[in-house]
Design a protein around this motif. Sequence first.
Motif, short mmCIF file in Angstrom:
data_model
loop_
_atom_site.label_atom_id
_atom_site.label_comp_id
_atom_site.label_asym_id
_atom_site.label_seq_id
_atom_site.Cartn_x
_atom_site.Cartn_y
_atom_site.Cartn_z
N SER A 1 1.24 -1.41 -0.22
CA SER A 1 0.07 0.15 -0.14
C SER A 1 1.16 1.51 0.34
N ILE A 2 1.80 1.31 0.49
CA ILE A 2 3.21 2.56 0.80
C ILE A 2 3.20 2.51 -0.17
N LEU A 3 3.92 2.10 -1.19
CA LEU A 3 4.37 1.93 -2.51
C LEU A 3 3.36 2.43 -3.65
N THR A 4 2.12 2.18 -3.74
CA THR A 4 1.32 2.19 -4.40
C THR A 4 0.37 3.59 -4.52
N LEU A 5 0.21 4.39 -2.96
CA LEU A 5 -0.30 4.99 -2.54
C LEU A 5 0.75 6.43 -2.77
N TYR A 6 2.78 6.36 -2.34
CA TYR A 6 3.21 7.27 -2.89
C TYR A 6 3.81 7.18 -3.57
N LEU A 7 3.98 6.21 -4.52
CA LEU A 7 5.21 6.17 -5.88
C LEU A 7 4.09 5.60 -6.77
N ASN A 8 3.05 5.51 -6.48
CA ASN A 8 2.20 4.11 -7.94
C ASN A 8 3.47 3.31 -7.99
N ARG A 9 3.80 2.62 -7.43
CA ARG A 9 4.68 1.73 -7.98
C ARG A 9 4.04 0.54 -7.24
N ARG A 10 4.36 -1.22 -8.12
CA ARG A 10 3.73 -2.55 -7.05
C ARG A 10 4.81 -2.92 -6.23
N TYR A 11 4.57 -3.62 -4.94
CA TYR A 11 5.63 -3.70 -4.36
C TYR A 11 6.11 -5.37 -5.19
N SER A 12 7.60 -5.37 -5.14
CA SER A 12 7.55 -6.80 -5.62
C SER A 12 8.24 -7.71 -4.16
N HIS A 13 9.08 -6.76 -3.07
CA HIS A 13 10.04 -8.02 -2.17
C HIS A 13 10.62 -7.07 -1.59
N LEU A 14 10.91 -7.57 0.29
CA LEU A 14 11.69 -6.29 0.54
C LEU A 14 13.56 -7.13 -0.15
N ARG A 15 14.21 -5.90 0.32
CA ARG A 15 15.23 -6.15 -0.72
C ARG A 15 16.44 -6.20 1.28
N GLY A 16 15.98 -5.08 1.52
CA GLY A 16 17.46 -5.41 2.91
C GLY A 16 16.22 -4.71 4.20
N VAL A 17 17.46 -4.70 4.95
CA VAL A 17 16.53 -3.96 6.62
C VAL A 17 17.81 -3.10 7.29
N LYS A 18 18.03 -2.60 7.41
CA LYS A 18 18.89 -1.43 8.35
C LYS A 18 18.27 -0.51 9.25
N LEU A 19 18.34 -1.35 11.32
CA LEU A 19 17.91 -0.75 12.04
C LEU A 19 19.37 -0.20 12.84
N CYS A 20 19.14 1.50 13.06
CA CYS A 20 20.24 2.22 12.83
C CYS A 20 18.81 2.68 14.61
N SER A 21 20.28 3.08 15.28
CA SER A 21 20.11 3.59 16.97
C SER A 21 19.30 4.90 16.97
N ASN A 22 18.70 4.40 17.82
CA ASN A 22 18.71 4.29 19.08
C ASN A 22 17.73 2.86 19.78
N LEU A 23 17.77 2.04 19.53
CA LEU A 23 16.41 1.50 19.59
C LEU A 23 16.90 -0.10 20.09
#
Length: 232
Positions: free
Chosen positions: A153-175
Amino acid sequence: VPAAWQRPYLNIFKHFRVEEWKRSAKEGDVAALTDTRLKGTIYRIRGSNPASSYLQLPRAGTQSLGLTGRYLYLFFRPLPRKHFLVHLDVTTEENQVVRISFSSLFKEFKSTATWLQFPFVCGAAHEGTARQGASGAAPADVRWMCLVLDLASILTLYLNRRYSHLRGVKLCSNLLVKNLCTSDLLFEPGVTFSEARLHELSRRGVAPMPRELAFPVPRGEKWHDLYDYIRY
Protein backbone atom coordinates in the motif's frame (compact mmCIF):
# COMPACT_ATOMS: atom_id res chain seq x y z
CA VAL A 1 2.34 -15.17 -3.89
CA PRO A 2 5.04 -15.92 -1.30
CA ALA A 3 7.13 -19.05 -1.60
CA ALA A 4 6.03 -21.91 0.64
CA TRP A 5 8.91 -21.35 3.08
CA GLN A 6 7.60 -17.82 3.75
CA ARG A 7 4.06 -18.92 4.64
CA PRO A 8 2.08 -18.14 6.71
CA TYR A 9 4.79 -15.79 7.98
CA LEU A 10 8.57 -15.60 8.16
CA ASN A 11 10.32 -14.99 11.47
CA ILE A 12 13.26 -13.00 10.05
CA PHE A 13 15.65 -13.05 13.04
CA LYS A 14 15.14 -16.78 13.48
CA HIS A 15 15.33 -17.70 9.79
CA PHE A 16 18.49 -15.71 9.12
CA ARG A 17 20.00 -16.65 12.51
CA VAL A 18 20.83 -13.07 13.43
CA GLU A 19 22.77 -14.08 16.55
CA GLU A 20 25.46 -15.81 14.44
CA TRP A 21 26.24 -12.65 12.40
CA LYS A 22 26.96 -14.73 9.30
CA ARG A 23 24.03 -13.51 7.23
CA SER A 24 23.57 -10.26 9.11
CA ALA A 25 25.98 -7.44 9.92
CA LYS A 26 26.40 -5.13 12.91
CA GLU A 27 28.30 -1.91 13.27
CA GLY A 28 29.08 0.08 16.41
CA ASP A 29 27.34 -0.54 19.74
CA VAL A 30 25.03 -3.51 19.08
CA ALA A 31 24.46 -5.96 21.94
CA ALA A 32 22.32 -9.07 22.44
CA LEU A 33 20.61 -8.96 25.85
CA THR A 34 18.19 -11.24 27.66
CA ASP A 35 14.95 -9.48 28.50
CA THR A 36 13.19 -11.20 31.40
CA ARG A 37 9.88 -9.41 30.82
CA LEU A 38 9.76 -10.32 27.13
CA LYS A 39 11.19 -13.77 27.92
CA GLY A 40 13.87 -13.82 25.25
CA THR A 41 16.77 -12.21 23.47
CA ILE A 42 16.56 -8.61 22.34
CA TYR A 43 19.10 -6.48 20.51
CA ARG A 44 20.12 -3.06 21.76
CA ILE A 45 21.42 -0.67 19.13
CA ARG A 46 22.78 2.61 20.42
CA GLY A 47 25.13 5.34 19.31
CA SER A 48 25.72 9.06 19.45
CA ASN A 49 24.23 9.51 15.99
CA PRO A 50 21.73 7.10 14.41
CA ALA A 51 23.96 6.10 11.49
CA SER A 52 26.96 5.13 13.65
CA SER A 53 25.45 1.90 15.03
CA TYR A 54 23.20 -0.49 13.19
CA LEU A 55 22.02 -4.06 12.63
CA GLN A 56 21.71 -4.94 8.96
CA LEU A 57 20.11 -7.79 7.00
CA PRO A 58 21.35 -9.21 4.69
CA ARG A 59 25.02 -8.87 5.47
CA ALA A 60 26.05 -7.49 2.08
CA GLY A 61 24.22 -4.65 0.36
CA THR A 62 24.52 -6.49 -2.95
CA GLN A 63 22.33 -9.35 -1.67
CA SER A 64 18.56 -9.39 -1.20
CA LEU A 65 16.34 -10.95 1.47
CA GLY A 66 13.77 -11.73 -1.23
CA LEU A 67 10.84 -11.66 1.21
CA THR A 68 7.54 -11.20 -0.57
CA GLY A 69 5.04 -10.82 2.30
CA ARG A 70 3.19 -7.51 1.97
CA TYR A 71 3.24 -6.72 5.70
CA LEU A 72 6.43 -6.10 7.62
CA TYR A 73 6.23 -6.35 11.42
CA LEU A 74 8.84 -4.70 13.58
CA PHE A 75 8.77 -5.49 17.31
CA PHE A 76 10.79 -2.74 18.94
CA ARG A 77 11.14 -0.04 21.54
CA PRO A 78 12.87 3.30 20.96
CA LEU A 79 15.41 4.10 23.67
CA PRO A 80 14.03 6.83 25.96
CA ARG A 81 15.12 10.41 25.27
CA LYS A 82 16.96 9.35 22.10
CA HIS A 83 16.31 9.45 18.36
CA PHE A 84 16.19 6.36 16.15
CA LEU A 85 16.22 5.55 12.46
CA VAL A 86 15.07 2.54 10.43
CA HIS A 87 15.68 1.95 6.71
CA LEU A 88 13.83 -0.63 4.63
CA ASP A 89 14.89 -1.28 1.05
CA VAL A 90 12.10 -2.70 -1.09
CA THR A 91 12.06 -3.70 -4.73
CA THR A 92 9.19 -2.84 -7.08
CA GLU A 93 7.88 -5.02 -9.89
CA GLU A 94 9.80 -2.74 -12.27
CA ASN A 95 12.98 -3.76 -10.40
CA GLN A 96 13.40 -0.31 -8.89
CA VAL A 97 14.84 -0.22 -5.35
CA VAL A 98 12.99 2.19 -3.06
CA ARG A 99 14.15 3.08 0.43
CA ILE A 100 11.44 3.53 3.06
CA SER A 101 12.79 5.25 6.18
CA PHE A 102 11.14 6.29 9.39
CA SER A 103 12.73 8.20 12.21
CA SER A 104 12.00 10.46 15.13
CA LEU A 105 14.58 12.80 13.53
CA PHE A 106 12.42 13.60 10.50
CA LYS A 107 10.30 16.71 10.93
CA GLU A 108 8.03 16.08 7.97
CA PHE A 109 7.20 13.52 5.28
CA LYS A 110 9.45 13.71 2.22
CA SER A 111 9.42 11.68 -0.96
CA THR A 112 11.46 11.20 -4.11
CA ALA A 113 11.14 8.50 -6.77
CA THR A 114 13.47 6.26 -4.73
CA TRP A 115 13.10 7.39 -1.10
CA LEU A 116 10.16 7.84 1.26
CA GLN A 117 10.91 9.44 4.66
CA PHE A 118 8.26 9.18 7.36
CA PRO A 119 8.47 11.11 10.64
CA PHE A 120 7.81 8.79 13.59
CA VAL A 121 5.98 10.14 16.61
CA CYS A 122 6.79 8.12 19.73
CA GLY A 123 4.03 7.73 22.29
CA ALA A 124 1.33 9.06 20.00
CA ALA A 125 -0.50 5.75 19.92
CA HIS A 126 -1.70 5.75 23.51
CA GLU A 127 -2.36 9.48 23.56
CA GLY A 128 -4.95 8.75 20.92
CA THR A 129 -3.45 11.26 18.48
CA ALA A 130 -0.91 10.88 15.75
CA ARG A 131 0.35 14.43 16.05
CA GLN A 132 1.81 15.38 12.71
CA GLY A 133 5.02 17.32 12.94
CA ALA A 134 5.43 16.57 16.63
CA SER A 135 8.32 14.19 16.10
CA GLY A 136 11.12 14.21 18.60
CA ALA A 137 13.10 12.08 21.02
CA ALA A 138 11.21 9.19 22.58
CA PRO A 139 9.56 9.91 25.95
CA ALA A 140 10.88 8.30 29.12
CA ASP A 141 7.89 5.93 29.37
CA VAL A 142 7.96 4.78 25.73
CA ARG A 143 6.55 1.28 25.38
CA TRP A 144 7.43 -1.79 23.36
CA MET A 145 5.46 -1.69 20.16
CA CYS A 146 4.49 -3.69 17.13
CA LEU A 147 4.83 -1.53 14.04
CA VAL A 148 3.06 -2.92 10.97
CA LEU A 149 3.98 -1.56 7.56
CA ASP A 150 1.80 -2.41 4.58
CA LEU A 151 4.63 -2.22 2.04
CA ALA A 152 2.37 -2.82 -0.97
CA SER A 153 0.00 0.00 0.00
CA ILE A 154 2.83 2.41 0.84
CA LEU A 155 4.41 1.97 -2.60
CA THR A 156 1.08 2.23 -4.41
CA LEU A 157 -0.11 5.24 -2.47
CA TYR A 158 3.04 7.35 -2.52
CA LEU A 159 4.84 6.28 -5.70
CA ASN A 160 2.20 4.49 -7.78
CA ARG A 161 4.52 1.45 -7.88
CA ARG A 162 3.77 -2.24 -7.38
CA TYR A 163 5.56 -4.04 -4.56
CA SER A 164 7.69 -7.09 -5.36
CA HIS A 165 9.79 -7.93 -2.28
CA LEU A 166 11.72 -6.74 0.76
CA ARG A 167 15.37 -6.45 -0.18
CA GLY A 168 17.06 -5.33 3.03
CA VAL A 169 16.62 -3.89 6.51
CA LYS A 170 18.88 -1.55 8.45
CA LEU A 171 17.98 -0.87 12.09
CA CYS A 172 19.97 2.12 13.30
CA SER A 173 20.38 3.50 16.82
CA ASN A 174 18.80 4.15 19.20
CA LEU A 175 16.45 1.27 19.80
CA LEU A 176 15.76 -2.14 21.28
CA VAL A 177 14.45 -4.72 18.84
CA LYS A 178 12.95 -8.13 19.54
CA ASN A 179 12.08 -9.34 16.08
CA LEU A 180 11.07 -8.75 12.49
CA CYS A 181 8.53 -10.70 10.48
CA THR A 182 6.93 -10.64 7.04
CA SER A 183 3.54 -12.06 6.12
CA ASP A 184 0.57 -11.65 3.80
CA LEU A 185 -1.65 -11.89 6.87
CA LEU A 186 -2.63 -9.00 9.07
CA PHE A 187 -1.88 -10.10 12.63
CA GLU A 188 -4.03 -8.65 15.37
CA PRO A 189 -2.34 -8.66 18.79
CA GLY A 190 -4.35 -9.40 21.89
CA VAL A 191 -6.75 -11.68 19.99
CA THR A 192 -6.81 -15.36 20.94
CA PHE A 193 -7.14 -18.18 18.41
CA SER A 194 -10.60 -19.05 19.74
CA GLU A 195 -11.77 -15.42 19.45
CA ALA A 196 -10.45 -15.29 15.90
CA ARG A 197 -12.45 -18.41 15.00
CA LEU A 198 -15.54 -17.07 16.72
CA HIS A 199 -15.48 -13.79 14.79
CA GLU A 200 -14.32 -15.44 11.54
CA LEU A 201 -11.44 -12.97 11.32
CA SER A 202 -9.64 -15.09 8.72
CA ARG A 203 -12.24 -14.10 6.13
CA ARG A 204 -10.97 -10.54 6.43
CA GLY A 205 -7.35 -11.70 6.18
CA VAL A 206 -6.84 -11.04 9.90
CA ALA A 207 -5.13 -13.59 12.15
CA PRO A 208 -4.00 -13.78 15.79
CA MET A 209 -0.35 -12.93 16.41
CA PRO A 210 1.77 -16.13 16.12
CA ARG A 211 2.86 -17.34 19.55
CA GLU A 212 6.59 -17.22 18.79
CA LEU A 213 6.30 -13.53 17.88
CA ALA A 214 3.80 -12.37 20.47
CA PHE A 215 4.74 -10.14 23.39
CA PRO A 216 3.95 -11.90 26.69
CA VAL A 217 0.83 -10.78 28.54
CA PRO A 218 0.70 -11.65 32.25
CA ARG A 219 -2.50 -13.24 33.57
CA GLY A 220 -5.22 -10.68 34.12
CA GLU A 221 -3.56 -8.04 31.94
CA LYS A 222 -4.57 -6.78 28.48
CA TRP A 223 -2.16 -6.55 25.52
CA HIS A 224 -3.17 -3.00 24.61
CA ASP A 225 -2.58 -1.78 28.18
CA LEU A 226 1.06 -2.91 27.98
CA TYR A 227 2.14 -2.37 24.38
CA ASP A 228 1.46 -0.20 21.35
CA TYR A 229 0.24 -1.36 17.95
CA ILE A 230 0.87 1.00 15.06
CA ARG A 231 -0.18 0.42 11.47
CA TYR A 232 1.19 2.40 8.55
